[in-house]
Structures are given as structure tokens and as C-alpha cells.
Design a protein around this motif. Structure first.
Motif, PDB file in Angstrom:
ATOM      1  N   ASP A 107       0.864  -1.174   0.000  1.00 19.38           N
ATOM      2  CA  ASP A 107       0.000   0.000   0.000  1.00 19.38           C
ATOM      3  C   ASP A 107       0.903   1.227   0.000  1.00 19.38           C
ATOM      4  O   ASP A 107       1.551   1.527   0.994  1.00 19.38           O
ATOM      5  N   LEU A 108       0.963   1.906  -1.122  1.00 21.20           N
ATOM      6  CA  LEU A 108       1.856   3.065  -1.234  1.00 21.20           C
ATOM      7  C   LEU A 108       1.077   4.381  -1.199  1.00 21.20           C
ATOM      8  O   LEU A 108       1.559   5.419  -1.640  1.00 21.20           O
ATOM      9  N   SER A 109      -0.147   4.321  -0.657  1.00 21.23           N
ATOM     10  CA  SER A 109      -1.001   5.502  -0.709  1.00 21.23           C
ATOM     11  C   SER A 109      -0.443   6.671   0.100  1.00 21.23           C
ATOM     12  O   SER A 109      -0.823   7.806  -0.106  1.00 21.23           O
ATOM     13  N   GLN A 110       0.474   6.389   1.032  1.00 24.49           N
ATOM     14  CA  GLN A 110       1.035   7.486   1.822  1.00 24.49           C
ATOM     15  C   GLN A 110       2.509   7.720   1.497  1.00 24.49           C
ATOM     16  O   GLN A 110       3.243   8.302   2.281  1.00 24.49           O
ATOM     17  N   ALA A 111       2.931   7.209   0.335  1.00 29.37           N
ATOM     18  CA  ALA A 111       4.320   7.398  -0.093  1.00 29.37           C
ATOM     19  C   ALA A 111       4.318   8.286  -1.326  1.00 29.37           C
ATOM     20  O   ALA A 111       4.418   7.812  -2.457  1.00 29.37           O
ATOM     21  N   SER A 112       4.195   9.589  -1.092  1.00 33.41           N
ATOM     22  CA  SER A 112       3.952  10.489  -2.221  1.00 33.41           C
ATOM     23  C   SER A 112       5.145  10.547  -3.168  1.00 33.41           C
ATOM     24  O   SER A 112       4.998  10.647  -4.383  1.00 33.41           O
ATOM     25  N   GLU A 113       6.362  10.461  -2.597  1.00 34.21           N
ATOM     26  CA  GLU A 113       7.537  10.544  -3.463  1.00 34.21           C
ATOM     27  C   GLU A 113       7.611   9.334  -4.399  1.00 34.21           C
ATOM     28  O   GLU A 113       7.914   9.462  -5.597  1.00 34.21           O
ATOM     29  N   ILE A 114       7.316   8.161  -3.843  1.00 36.86           N
ATOM     30  CA  ILE A 114       7.326   6.952  -4.678  1.00 36.86           C
ATOM     31  C   ILE A 114       6.245   7.057  -5.751  1.00 36.86           C
ATOM     32  O   ILE A 114       6.451   6.664  -6.905  1.00 36.86           O
ATOM     33  N   ALA A 115       5.109   7.618  -5.371  1.00 35.91           N
ATOM     34  CA  ALA A 115       4.024   7.775  -6.348  1.00 35.91           C
ATOM     35  C   ALA A 115       4.445   8.702  -7.486  1.00 35.91           C
ATOM     36  O   ALA A 115       4.168   8.424  -8.660  1.00 35.91           O
ATOM     37  N   ASP A 116       5.146   9.787  -7.131  1.00 39.04           N
ATOM     38  CA  ASP A 116       5.615  10.714  -8.175  1.00 39.04           C
ATOM     39  C   ASP A 116       6.554  10.012  -9.149  1.00 39.04           C
ATOM     40  O   ASP A 116       6.433  10.147 -10.363  1.00 39.04           O
ATOM     41  N   TRP A 117       7.506   9.264  -8.594  1.00 38.30           N
ATOM     42  CA  TRP A 117       8.461   8.569  -9.464  1.00 38.30           C
ATOM     43  C   TRP A 117       7.754   7.483 -10.281  1.00 38.30           C
ATOM     44  O   TRP A 117       8.121   7.210 -11.425  1.00 38.30           O
ATOM     45  N   SER A 118       6.765   6.826  -9.682  1.00 41.06           N
ATOM     46  CA  SER A 118       6.032   5.790 -10.419  1.00 41.06           C
ATOM     47  C   SER A 118       5.351   6.391 -11.648  1.00 41.06           C
ATOM     48  O   SER A 118       5.350   5.789 -12.716  1.00 41.06           O
ATOM     49  N   ARG A 119       4.776   7.575 -11.461  1.00 43.18           N
ATOM     50  CA  ARG A 119       4.171   8.258 -12.618  1.00 43.18           C
ATOM     51  C   ARG A 119       5.240   8.612 -13.638  1.00 43.18           C
ATOM     52  O   ARG A 119       5.079   8.398 -14.827  1.00 43.18           O
ATOM     53  N   HIS A 120       6.372   9.116 -13.129  1.00 43.91           N
ATOM     54  CA  HIS A 120       7.455   9.546 -14.013  1.00 43.91           C
ATOM     55  C   HIS A 120       7.922   8.390 -14.908  1.00 43.91           C
ATOM     56  O   HIS A 120       8.173   8.581 -16.102  1.00 43.91           O
ATOM     57  N   TYR A 121       8.047   7.213 -14.327  1.00 42.88           N
ATOM     58  CA  TYR A 121       8.573   6.077 -15.103  1.00 42.88           C
ATOM     59  C   TYR A 121       7.472   5.215 -15.716  1.00 42.88           C
ATOM     60  O   TYR A 121       7.751   4.191 -16.326  1.00 42.88           O
ATOM     61  N   GLY A 122       6.231   5.603 -15.511  1.00 39.54           N
ATOM     62  CA  GLY A 122       5.137   4.857 -16.121  1.00 39.54           C
ATOM     63  C   GLY A 122       4.907   3.486 -15.523  1.00 39.54           C
ATOM     64  O   GLY A 122       4.531   2.541 -16.238  1.00 39.54           O
ATOM     65  N   ALA A 123       5.136   3.361 -14.224  1.00 40.44           N
ATOM     66  CA  ALA A 123       4.921   2.062 -13.568  1.00 40.44           C
ATOM     67  C   ALA A 123       3.430   1.743 -13.538  1.00 40.44           C
ATOM     68  O   ALA A 123       2.614   2.603 -13.247  1.00 40.44           O
ATOM     69  N   ASP A 124       3.117   0.496 -13.846  1.00 47.11           N
ATOM     70  CA  ASP A 124       1.715   0.078 -13.908  1.00 47.11           C
ATOM     71  C   ASP A 124       1.518  -1.206 -13.103  1.00 47.11           C
ATOM     72  O   ASP A 124       1.505  -2.305 -13.651  1.00 47.11           O
ATOM     73  N   PRO A 125       1.367  -1.071 -11.786  1.00 44.59           N
ATOM     74  CA  PRO A 125       1.257  -2.269 -10.930  1.00 44.59           C
ATOM     75  C   PRO A 125       0.047  -3.124 -11.288  1.00 44.59           C
ATOM     76  O   PRO A 125       0.025  -4.313 -10.968  1.00 44.59           O
ATOM     77  N   ALA A 126      -0.929  -2.557 -11.965  1.00 48.41           N
ATOM     78  CA  ALA A 126      -2.124  -3.329 -12.304  1.00 48.41           C
ATOM     79  C   ALA A 126      -1.826  -4.442 -13.305  1.00 48.41           C
ATOM     80  O   ALA A 126      -2.635  -5.344 -13.488  1.00 48.41           O
ATOM     81  N   ARG A 127      -0.640  -4.360 -13.926  1.00 50.98           N
ATOM     82  CA  ARG A 127      -0.272  -5.425 -14.884  1.00 50.98           C
ATOM     83  C   ARG A 127      -0.288  -6.805 -14.233  1.00 50.98           C
ATOM     84  O   ARG A 127      -0.387  -7.811 -14.908  1.00 50.98           O
ATOM     85  N   TYR A 128      -0.099  -6.829 -12.915  1.00 54.80           N
ATOM     86  CA  TYR A 128      -0.001  -8.122 -12.236  1.00 54.80           C
ATOM     87  C   TYR A 128      -1.327  -8.573 -11.665  1.00 54.80           C
ATOM     88  O   TYR A 128      -1.441  -9.677 -11.147  1.00 54.80           O
ATOM     89  N   ASP A 129      -2.339  -7.700 -11.755  1.00 55.61           N
ATOM     90  CA  ASP A 129      -3.597  -8.030 -11.107  1.00 55.61           C
ATOM     91  C   ASP A 129      -4.206  -9.311 -11.644  1.00 55.61           C
ATOM     92  O   ASP A 129      -4.825 -10.058 -10.923  1.00 55.61           O
ATOM     93  N   ALA A 130      -4.036  -9.538 -12.916  1.00 56.86           N
ATOM     94  CA  ALA A 130      -4.566 -10.761 -13.504  1.00 56.86           C
ATOM     95  C   ALA A 130      -3.499 -11.359 -14.400  1.00 56.86           C
ATOM     96  O   ALA A 130      -3.526 -11.190 -15.605  1.00 56.86           O
ATOM     97  N   PRO A 131      -2.544 -12.036 -13.772  1.00 54.74           N
ATOM     98  CA  PRO A 131      -1.418 -12.520 -14.562  1.00 54.74           C
ATOM     99  C   PRO A 131      -1.838 -13.483 -15.664  1.00 54.74           C
ATOM    100  O   PRO A 131      -1.086 -13.760 -16.571  1.00 54.74           O
ATOM    101  N   CYS A 132      -3.077 -13.962 -15.604  1.00 54.98           N
ATOM    102  CA  CYS A 132      -3.520 -14.921 -16.599  1.00 54.98           C
ATOM    103  C   CYS A 132      -4.303 -14.240 -17.706  1.00 54.98           C
ATOM    104  O   CYS A 132      -4.716 -14.852 -18.666  1.00 54.98           O
ATOM    105  N   SER A 133      -4.522 -12.928 -17.561  1.00 50.83           N
ATOM    106  CA  SER A 133      -5.472 -12.268 -18.449  1.00 50.83           C
ATOM    107  C   SER A 133      -4.846 -11.887 -19.786  1.00 50.83           C
ATOM    108  O   SER A 133      -3.729 -11.387 -19.855  1.00 50.83           O
ATOM    109  N   ASP A 134      -5.588 -12.087 -20.829  1.00 45.39           N
ATOM    110  CA  ASP A 134      -5.114 -11.770 -22.164  1.00 45.39           C
ATOM    111  C   ASP A 134      -5.473 -10.336 -22.536  1.00 45.39           C
ATOM    112  O   ASP A 134      -4.685  -9.594 -23.092  1.00 45.39           O
TER     113      ASP A 134
END
Lengths: 631, 314
Positions: B105-132
Motif C-alpha cells: 500500500d503506497l497511498s502514503q508514499a507520495s515521493e514513490i508515487a511521483d516517481w512511479s508516474r514519471h517512469y510509467g509504472a503500472d502495478p495493475a499489470r499483475y492483477d490478472a497474470p492470466c489475463s489476455d
């Protein structure tokens, strides 16, 4: 230790006794606990650092006595060694062989290996059978007995650890194809000639009779510089998997200032590898002799053996060899009459694959969690206790003896230009005669398989280098097994495991287990490996259930692999995706029968692989140039 | 402790993104990047702690190195050719941030959130590892699709001073360092367990008041994700009243003893809500003791009224 805070939990009398006994029989641990003069206060950080390396032996003693690391026992160890309880708990929870919750039974624990080779050989029904007989069973990673799968190791409760297969007599096969003349290098020739026995041949007398001690004599005669020159001229490279030139390593430590160490890394834990176990069981004095050579050459006063906890017989024989070597004067204040001090202490690991990584091994031995250190600095300058350290694999050490016995020229007469000498291969799985094979570097894979009685059934794939290695298909039988040829082909020899799978094997199941292995064995220190190995395992599991990867899944696996390979701290993370990615390239993750999938993938992959191989070849080039400067 | 004091006698010149930079010998690549005006994401690094280089988000490409290297701990060498924005660097940084986002849960890690946006991180990619097609648990895996494992831990509230919410913990080791060799030398906490199950723990997960903890709060001060949080902040957040933008920061000197620790009082609605110390303050290096950190309650006590000396009325 007034500055540390402990809970009120007290040890039982037997726990206290077990810990004290373990600490007092432990070489340098002699009196470590009681030497303090009543007026001398060795407090705080200094004391903590002096005694902390005894933590692992103390935890072993607690586990054996009580069946777990109890709060009272942990407090006693912490007070005795000056280790904060939170840190001691952190160490205890790092290892497979320690438990920190109270067991519901008083039994010894039977560890059953569930890694691929043992799984093929029926590990699951065996574990079920043992459970039904009322045994305590723990299913875990490779136990280093792949030639006699399925493997069991019994972790003793108030009794010595043992391996049932050791009791039932010798059933390990040794084969050497370079044993024809005594002038050619061979690690196994003598072991094969004299056959298995009950350990009689490991006595100093028997060892001397077959020429043991010659390497030490030669080293004393030649002097450190000439020994290193010979090792370098022979082109010896490390046999633990990284293939670093031994001569360069020894030279760097010999050139350093201040105290230094020699460490034998016998934490052999790569699935499919069992060579070091057999070498230690059959020729322990040769390992001690070679360590003494290394110690005298680099000027180390202390040698250390770090052996995995699941090798009781090898441990017992090495301990016997150390004692005999002390009696014979090879070790001690005037080691082998050199005028230098050199002695060896043995430490047991407690079940953690990562501790085979050299810097993780240092941390483990020093009493910390077995987490790898960032490199550089390298062990040759900052190793054990932060001091210059030579770390070698037993196979490498025995090769030093061979080089000193026959000279570098004769040594180079076998093998290839880039990989002189012989290599030990651990053959397991679907071959006629699983066992330990010695063959010159450059022997084609197909020949090695023939030597081992051929493939049983139709070959689907071979896993070279273990879990950290990569799969090759039936089209790779002509591949010469040398360092340079395997690199060029984008695969690796690693420490020498050759795991053979025929078309009856559930390959996607094998691959899922390999992914699970890394998920379980990641130390958890760095993000790419800690999370990457979990995501990889989840993906492989999903792919297996679905019967094959989708395009986004392929891409995601590739993304994970690149990040783990590029950004992890150590070799475990760097190679954690290697087998999975090679399997995907070979089509082994597809649902169709393995044979067909392999054929189809072979047709399809040439184009896409060319690109990937480009990267691999670049890496190989860098390493080759490093190897060249050795000779 | 701070990293080894740079030897200012010798200067080292290296190249960062094609530009020559000269810094004192002994500095890290990270310091050189900062000197060159190149911003570098960090999570496990702090100016007042020994670099542990475990988060790997600061990795850079070093010419001649097989793998990427951590900028936070690698000392500079003359002639190094560093790339901080190559495809490899961007990929690994993105993946590290994505991995963390998928596990914590990174909801209170604003700096990490900023960098995640900067690098285009998409954690949702793992939500359904089986999904096409991006829909959860669809075609490829069907019902067999696996939910990605997350760090799932209840909030530990065991005292009035701080809380521990380990589902936010990215295992940066900062708290362990602050509790141990880098500041407090109390060693109340350590990393326990292995791999994804590794957690920050007291021995046997003993409750904090029974542990070696001395409540200096230095672990809380260095936590980058809010996994460790002062009770004041936690309680205000719970009622939606935590407003950093409305807070003022006042620097003062601790009044308890004569050491001279500087304090920063974070004040919201005329009440102290948090006390920190500047990391570059020579006395504290950012670290405090329980009194300076938590002993400010008296400031809000009702104004002192001297007892009446007129006893005649009684």
C-alpha cells in the motif's frame, strides 16, 4: 551485556548445556564465553563483533536439543554472545533447518526433496508414505542426492543428523573418462580405483600411501609465487559456477596487507548438484591439503569450511580430516613445517541456497542473515570479517592439487584451450546411470549422455547448470561442454549439473517448481528479486494452468527477467529467470506434448533468438577477455 | 553514520549522461548526479544512514559493467561513463516501482508515487497474470487465475506514540539501521523471515512495550512510506484531518538537557503534530531521543495558574 534488553524467558537446563557444549568444542570458540577476567569489561559493539560468528553453531545446538529455537534458548545465546535478541531471531528465521515456533512432536524431522529430479522419482508419494508411518516430514528444496533420488535427510532431535541412503551402503556411481594415465589430470581416478568403503580410505595413513601430501610438499618447495604462477599457467577457473580464474583470485589476496582468510565454499545447493558432497565424503584430506596450500600461498592464518547442513557424512569426514591434519602437523602454529600458522574451522549452514553466494556465505558465517553484499568491493579485498579472502569450491581446490602433481602443461593436455582440464558433471533424471561423471571440458553433451547410459525414452530437454542454468533441447546434443562453447550458445555449465528430462516429464510442472524454488530461496533483501521471483512464479503457474503463455504474459515474463537480471544485488536474482526464459524459448511452457512443442518452437525461434543471443554474446565476450588475462 | 567523509584533496572527473562532472574522491555516484543536477529516485537511501542499496530504484548504467549499479553506494572512479536515463535504467526503475506498487500500500508514499508516474509504472499489470485482454481472470487463466500476493498485515497499535502498518513496508531497512548501528544502538528490531515473507520484527514479534524499544522514534522519522507513523498523524489521518499543507515548521532547541538538539516542530491548528530534527544538523544527524521526540505534550497543557498564597480566606 547491560546494554541489551532481553525478555524474562529463561533457557531449560538442557538448552543451556547444549549451547555451552557447542561453543566450547568449536575450535576458536574454545573458552570464548568464559575468558573474560572479572575486572575486564568487554562490552557493546566490540564484544558483539568478537563472538557473533558463533551464533550459527549455537542455534544448531538449540534446534537439535529442543526441536526449535525457544525464546529462553535464544535469550541465553544472545546474552552469551552479546547478540541482540531481535537480530538473533532474524538470523534464526532465515534458515530452513531452524524453527521458531514450538513443535507439536518430539521427533527427528525427515526432509524430503521436492525439486524436479526427486519429484520425477516419486518424492510426493514418499513423503506421504513417511507421514503415514508417523514421521515428521518437511518437504523442501534440493538435498544434493540427485543421483539417488528421491532424497531424504533426517534432521536429528537429540541425535545426530543422518541421511538414510548413507546407511544402506554405497549407491553412488563415479565415472571418469580421463583416468587412463596417472599423467593426465583426474579428480576421480583414485576414488574409482579403490572403490567405496566405510571411510577407511579417508585416514591420513591411507591418503599418504596413495600419494597424499604431495601438493603440500610441492607448494613448500615452489613457494607462493611459483604456485600461483602454475595455477595461472594451467588456466584453472573456479568450478562453483562463476568460472573466475583462480590464479587471479589468489594473487590478489596474496598481494593484500593484513590478516586474510581461505574459505572452502561447500554450501552446494544448486538443484541437480551433488559433486562436492561426494568429494568431501571420499577424499576429505585432499580438500584440507589444498586449503593448507592456499593458506600458505596467500599468507592466511585461518581457513574456514562452510558446508551445507544437509551433508552429515561429508561433515563428519571433514571434521575427522581436520583432526588428522592437525595431528600430522599440516595445520597448527607451524603448518606443514612452513613456519606459518594455519588452521581450519568448520561451520555448518542451516538450509539456505543463497548462502552459496560468497558474500552471503560471509554474512552467514559471521552470524548475520545470509544476505549478499553489494560488489564491489570484492572478497579479494573485503571478504570474511571485511578482510581479504580466497573463496574456492572443493572441485577447484582438488584441481590445484592436480596441477601441483602433474604440472600445468600436463594439466592443459586435456580440455579445450579456453577451458583446460576436466569437469565434474552431475548426471540425474532420465539417464541410464545417474551419477558423478568426470570428462574433459569440451566433451559433447550427447557423448556425456551416452556415457551415462543414454537417455531413457525420448529426450525432451536437458537443464544445464541447475535452477540458475538454462534448458537446451535435443538439437543441442553436439554442444561441446566447455565454458566458451556454452556461453556462445547462450547457456551455462554452472557448477556442472546435467538434468535430463524425457518426453514423459511434465515440463511445465518442472518449470513451475523451478520458479517456486527461487521464490522460496530469494533472501528478500532487494526489491527486483524479492518481488520479481514471486511475480514470475505466479505467472508461470497461471501459464501452466492455461496451457500456454499469451503474448502479454510472454512480454511480462521478459520484463521481469530483464529487471531481475539487471538490477538485483547478486547472482541469485541475476539468474532467477534464466531457466524459465530458456524454457519459454524452447516452447516447454506450451500445453502440447513436450516433444512436439520443442520441434515447433525450434522452427519458430531462430529469428527472435538471434536478437536475444546478441546480448548474451556480448556478455560472453566480456567474460572471455577476463579469462584471457589469467593465462 | 554518514558515508565515508569525502577526501576533498583529490577530485575525480566522470561522465554523467555525456556531461563531465568533477566531484571529490570518495563521493558516491548519487552525489555526483546531484552535483550534475540530475535527479535520482531513492527509497532506501537517506543522508543520515549508511547506504544499504537494497531498493535498487537508483540504479544507473555504468559502461563496462554487466549489470546496472546502485548510485547510492557505488563510489565514483575517474573516467566512469554513467547513463541515468538509458532504456535499461528506465526499465529497471519502472519495474522496481511497479513491483512495490503491486505488493504494498503506497497511498502514503507520495515521493514513490511521483516517481512511479514519471517512469510509467503500472502495478495493475499483475492483477490478472492470466489475463489476455486486461480483464481480470479472463480467458487464459479462467477461474484458475492467481491474485498477486501482497504484503498483508494488520496495523499494529500497541502504545500511544507510534503505529506500525507493515502492509506499507517496502523493506528499505532504514528503521533497522536507525534503531541499530546508525543511530540508536538499541537493536529492538531486525529483518526476520526470508524472501517475500521477510518482515521487520522484534524477537518473536514481541509487542513493542515489552521489547527493547526505547521509543526514540528515529525509525518513524526515517520511514519513507508511512509504515511507521506517529500516533498523532495516524489519528488525524483517521478522521481526515491530516493536512500537511496547513502545517508550519518551526526550528527550535530541545529544552530537556544541555546537548543542544535542534527540533523542528510541525504545527497544525496551533498544536504540535510531529517533531523531527534536520538530517544535516551536526548534533543530531536527524535523530532524537524520546524526550525531544515525544515529550512536548506539556506545551498544550492548560496555562499554569499559581496557587493562591492568600491562606487567610480558607
Amino acid at each position: 551485556m547491560a546494554d541489551l534488553h532481553f525478555s524474562d524467558a529463561e533457557p531449560t537446563a538442557s538448552e543451556r548445556q547444549a549451547v555451552l557444549a557447542a561453543l566450547s568444542v568449536n575450535g576458536a570458540g574454545d573458552g570464548a564465553v568464559v575468558v573474560d577476567h572479572p575486572r575486564v569489561v568487554r562490552g557493546g559493539t566490540r564484544r558483539r563483533k568478537q563472538l557473533r560468528h558463533l551464533l550459527l553453531p549455537a542455534l544448531h545446538a538449540l534446534q537439535r536439543e529442543a526441536g526449535w529455537i525457544s525464546p529462553g534458548g535464544l535469550n541465553f545465546v544472545g546474552r552469551t554472545l552479546g547478540v541482540p535478541p531481535a537480530e538473533a531471531y532474524g538470523v534464526a528465521t532465515f534458515y530452513e533447518m531452524f524453527r521458531t515456533d514450538s513443535p507439536s512432536h518430539e521427533l527427528s524431522v525427515r526432509h524430503v526433496c521436492v525439486d524436479p529430479i526427486c519429484a520425477l522419482a516419486g518424492a510426493a508419494p514418499l513423503a506421504e508414505h513417511l507421514r503415514s508411518q508417523g514421521h515428521a516430514v518437511h518437504e523442501g528444496p534440493c538435498l544434493g542426492q540427485c543421483e539417488r533420488a528421491p532424497a531424504v535427510f533426517i534432521q536429528g532431535r537429540r541425535e545426530p543428523d543422518r541421511v538414510p541412503a548413507d546407511d544402506s551402503g554405497p549407491d553412488s556411481l563415479l565415472v571418469s573418462v580421463t583416468a587412463s594415465t596417472p599423467e593426465s589430470p583426474s579428480l576421480l581416478r583414485q576414488m574409482i580405483e579403490r572403490g567405496f568403503d566405510n571411510g577407511e580410505s579417508t585416514s591420513m595413513e591411507a591418503y599418504r600411501q596413495r600419494g597424499g601430501g604431495a601438493a603440500l610438499d610441492a607448494a613448500l618447495r615452489l613457494g607462493p609465487d611459483d604456485v600461483i604462477a602454475q595455477v595461472s599457467a594451467a588456466g584453472l577457473s573456479g568450478r562453483g559456477g562463476a568460472a573466475f580464474p583462480t590464479g587471479i583470485k589468489w594473487r590478489a589476496v596474496a598481494d593484500g596487507n593484513g590478516p586474510c582468510h581461505v574459505v572452502a565454499n561447500i554450501d552446494e545447493s544448486e538443484p541437480g548438484t551433488f559433486k562436492d558432497r561426494l568429494l568431501c565424503e571420499l577424499e576429505p584430506l585432499a580438500i584440507i591439503e589444498s586449503m593448507a596450500v592456499a593458506g600458505l600461498v596467500v599468507g592466511a592464518q585461518q581457513g574456514w569450511i562452510y558446508i551445507r547442513g544437509e551433508y552429515p557424512l561429508a561433515t563428519q569426514r571433514l571434521r575427522g580430516a581436520i583432526a588428522q591434519a592437525r595431528s600430522a602437523g599440516w595445520l597448527g602454529d607451524d603448518a606443514a613445517g612452513s613456519g606459518q600458522q594455519f588452521d581450519i574451522e568448520l561451520r555448518r549452514g542451516a538450509g539456505a541456497y543463497i548462502c552459496g553466494e560468497e558474500t552471503a556465505l560471509f554474512n552467514s558465517l559471521e552470524g548475520f542473515r545470509g544476505e549478499p553484499r553489494n560488489k564491489p568491493p570484492f572478497p579479494t579485498t573485503h571478504g570474511l570479517f571485511g578482510q581479504p579472502t580466497v573463496v574456492n569450491n572443493p572441485e577447484t581446490l582438488l584441481n590445484v592439487n592436480e596441477i601441483l602433481r602433474i604440472g600445468p602443461e600436463a594439466y592443459r593436455s586435456v580440455g579445450t584451450e579456453g577451458s583446460p582440464g576436466t569437469k565434474l558433471f552431475c548426471l540425474s533424471g532420465h539417464v541410464g546411470r545417474p551419477g558423478l561423471y568426470e570428462a574433459p571440458f569440451g566433451t559433447p553433451l550427447g557423448e556425456l549422455l551416452e556415457l551415462a547410459g543414454g537417455v531413457q525414452g525420448t529426450l525432451a530437454a536437458v537443464l544445464l547448470g541447475g535452477a540458475a542454468g538454462s534448458f537446451v533441447g535435443p538439437d543441442a546434443l553436439a554442444l561441446p561442454l566447455s565454458l566458451e562453447d556454452t556461453r556462445a550458445a547462450g547457456t551455462t555449465l554452472g557448477s556442472g549439473p546435467v538434468m535430463v528430462f524425457n518426453d514423459s516429464a511434465d515440463m511445465s510442472g518442472v518449470i513451475e517448481r523451478l520458479a517456486k524454488f527461487f521464490r522460496d530461496e530469494s533472501c528478500g533483501q532487494c526489491v527486483p528479486c524479492r518481488v520479481g521471483t514471486v511475480r514470475q512464479h505466479e505467472l508461470v503457474t497461471s501459464i501452466r494452468r492455461a496451457g500456454g503463455p499469451t503474448e502479454p504474459q510472454r512480454e511480462l515474463l521478459g520484463d521481469i527477467a530483464d529487471a531481475m537480471g539487471d538490477a538485483s544485488i547478486c547472482g541469485l536474482g541475476h539468474t532467477a529467470a534464466s531457466a524459465v526464459m530458456s524454457a519459454m524459448r524452447l516452447g516447454l511452457l506450451e500445453a502440447e506434448p513436450a516433444g512436439e512443442a520443442v520441434a515447433r518452437a525450434a522452427r519458430e525461434r531462430s529469428e527472435q533468438e538471434r536478437e536475444e543471443m546478441g546480448g548474451t554474446a556480448r556478455v560472453a565476450q566480456q567474460r572471455d577477455s577476463l579469462g584471457d588475462s589469467a593465462s | 553514520m554518514n558515508p565515508a567523509e569525502p577526501n576533498t584533496q583529490t577530485a575525480v572527473t566522470l561522465s554523467i549522461d555525456g556531461r563531465e562532472v568533477t566531484v571529490p574522491e570518495g563521493q558516491t555516484i548519487l552525489a555526483a548526479c546531484t552535483a550534475a543536477g540530475v535527479e535520482t529516485p531513492t527509497i532506501c537511501w537517506a543522508p543520515n544512514l549508511t547506504p544499504v542499496n537494497v531498493c535498487r530504484v537508483c540504479v544507473v548504467e555504468l559502461e563496462g559493467s554487466r549489470t546496472l549499479v546502485p548510485a547510492c553506494s557505488r563510489p565514483v572512479e575517474a573516467g566512469m561513463q554513467i547513463s541515468t536515463d538509458s532504456e535499461r535504467v528506465r526499465h529497471s526503475r519502472r519495474m522496481v516501482l511497479e513491483f512495490l506498487g503491486s505488493a504494498n500500500d503506497l497511498s502514503q508514499a507520495s515521493e514513490i508515487a511521483d516517481w512511479s508516474r514519471h517512469y510509467g509504472a503500472d502495478p495493475a499489470r499483475y492483477d490478472a497474470p492470466c489475463s489476455d485482454d486486461g480483464s481480470p481472470g479472463s480467458t487464459a487463466g479462467g477461474e484458475a487465475g492467481l491474485e498477486p500476493e501482497r504484503v498483508d498485515e494488520p496495523v499494529r497499535i500497541q502504545d500511544d506514540l507510534y503505529i506500525r502498518a507493515y502492509d506499507r513496508c517496502v523493506l528499505c531497512y532504514k528503521c533497522v539501521e536507525a534503531c541499530g548501528d546508525d543511530a540508536q544502538h538499541t537493536f529492538a528490531i531486525a529483518v526476520a523471515g526470508r524472501g517475500f515473507d521477510a518482515r521487520i520484527r522484534t524477537e518473536y514479534d514481541t509487542e513493542l512495550p515489552e521489547s527493547a524499544c526505547v521509543y526514540c522514534g528515529n525509525c518513524v522519522a526515517v520511514c519513507p512510506t508511512g509504515a511507521l507513523q506517529f500516533r498523532t498523524e495516524f489519528d488525524l489521518r483517521a478522521v481526515g484531518e491530516w493536512r500537511p499543507d496547513d502545517q508550519t515548521v518551526t526550528r527550535t532547541v530541545c529544552s530537556y538537557c544541555g546537548v543542544g538538539c535542534n527540533l523542528e516542530l510541525h504545527v497544525q491548528d496551533e498544536r504540535i503534530v510531529k517533531v523531527t530534527s534536520p538530517a544535516d544538523h551536526s548534533v543530531t544527524n536527524g535523530h532524537l531521543c524520546i524526550k525531544g521526540r515525544f515529550g512536548w505534550e506539556y506545551v498544550h497543557a492548560p496555562a499554569f495558574e499559581p496557587p493562591s498564597t492568600d491562606t487567610a480566606e480558607r
